[in-house]
Design a protein around this motif. Structure first.
Motif, PDB file in Angstrom:
ATOM      1  N   ASN A 197       0.799  -1.220   0.000  1.00  0.00           N
ATOM      2  CA  ASN A 197       0.000   0.000   0.000  1.00  0.00           C
ATOM      3  C   ASN A 197       0.836   1.276   0.000  1.00  0.00           C
ATOM      4  O   ASN A 197       0.369   2.315  -0.466  1.00  0.00           O
ATOM      5  N   ASN A 198       2.065   1.229   0.516  1.00  0.00           N
ATOM      6  CA  ASN A 198       2.821   2.465   0.730  1.00  0.00           C
ATOM      7  C   ASN A 198       4.056   2.643  -0.146  1.00  0.00           C
ATOM      8  O   ASN A 198       4.616   3.741  -0.176  1.00  0.00           O
ATOM      9  N   PHE A 199       4.498   1.622  -0.855  1.00  0.00           N
ATOM     10  CA  PHE A 199       5.742   1.720  -1.610  1.00  0.00           C
ATOM     11  C   PHE A 199       5.556   1.153  -3.000  1.00  0.00           C
ATOM     12  O   PHE A 199       4.819   0.198  -3.204  1.00  0.00           O
ATOM     13  N   SER A 200       6.247   1.758  -3.967  1.00  0.00           N
ATOM     14  CA  SER A 200       6.283   1.183  -5.315  1.00  0.00           C
ATOM     15  C   SER A 200       7.528   0.309  -5.396  1.00  0.00           C
ATOM     16  O   SER A 200       8.623   0.720  -5.022  1.00  0.00           O
ATOM     17  N   LEU A 201       7.356  -0.892  -5.897  1.00  0.00           N
ATOM     18  CA  LEU A 201       8.442  -1.863  -5.893  1.00  0.00           C
ATOM     19  C   LEU A 201       8.627  -2.496  -7.257  1.00  0.00           C
ATOM     20  O   LEU A 201       7.820  -2.318  -8.172  1.00  0.00           O
ATOM     21  N   LEU A 209       9.610   0.389 -10.248  1.00  0.00           N
ATOM     22  CA  LEU A 209      10.903   1.058 -10.101  1.00  0.00           C
ATOM     23  C   LEU A 209      11.814   0.796 -11.294  1.00  0.00           C
ATOM     24  O   LEU A 209      12.486   1.703 -11.775  1.00  0.00           O
ATOM     25  N   SER A 210      11.843  -0.438 -11.782  1.00  0.00           N
ATOM     26  CA  SER A 210      12.692  -0.729 -12.933  1.00  0.00           C
ATOM     27  C   SER A 210      12.164  -0.030 -14.183  1.00  0.00           C
ATOM     28  O   SER A 210      12.945   0.429 -15.022  1.00  0.00           O
ATOM     29  N   TYR A 211      10.842   0.088 -14.322  1.00  0.00           N
ATOM     30  CA  TYR A 211      10.271   0.814 -15.455  1.00  0.00           C
ATOM     31  C   TYR A 211      10.634   2.294 -15.394  1.00  0.00           C
ATOM     32  O   TYR A 211      10.985   2.900 -16.410  1.00  0.00           O
ATOM     33  N   LYS A 212      10.567   2.897 -14.200  1.00  0.00           N
ATOM     34  CA  LYS A 212      10.943   4.301 -14.047  1.00  0.00           C
ATOM     35  C   LYS A 212      12.409   4.519 -14.404  1.00  0.00           C
ATOM     36  O   LYS A 212      12.767   5.492 -15.069  1.00  0.00           O
TER      37      LYS A 212
END
Length: 97
Positions: A44-48, A52-55
């Motif tokens: 719910n609180n972090f993008s993982l 992250l690899s796409y960014k």
């Protein structure tokens, strides 16, 4: 908990302290409730992982697209951040051979 891409030692200790879980306890000794509590909090609180690899890949692609110095270094598969290339850096320089 550090096996997830994007969560390091300091963030894992921070999450465990927020959830009031002892960071020294072994994973197999956690109850199912605490395990699910950690999973839900992280989801719910972090993008993982994929996000992250796409960014990261999209940031590199934008550097290449605007033809900046860092983008040209990425395109040529050379070191980007000013490291020494006269000696060392053989893995990065000769990776395509």
């Amino acid at each position: 908990m550090q096996t997830l891409y994007g969560i390091g030692p300091s963030l894992s200790y921070f999450i465990l302290s927020l959830l009031s879980i002892d960071p020294n306890v072994l994973v197999w000794r956690l109850s199912n409730f605490k395990d699910m509590m950690i999973v839900r909090f992280v989801e719910n609180n972090f993008s993982l992982e994929n996000i992250l690899s796409y960014k990261q890949q999209s940031n590199i692609a934008s550097l290449k697209r605007i033809n900046c110095y860092r983008g040209s270094r990425h395109r040529a598969n050379l070191l980007v951040r000013g490291q020494r290339t006269r000696t060392n850096a053989h893995n990065r320089k000769y990776a395509r051979l």
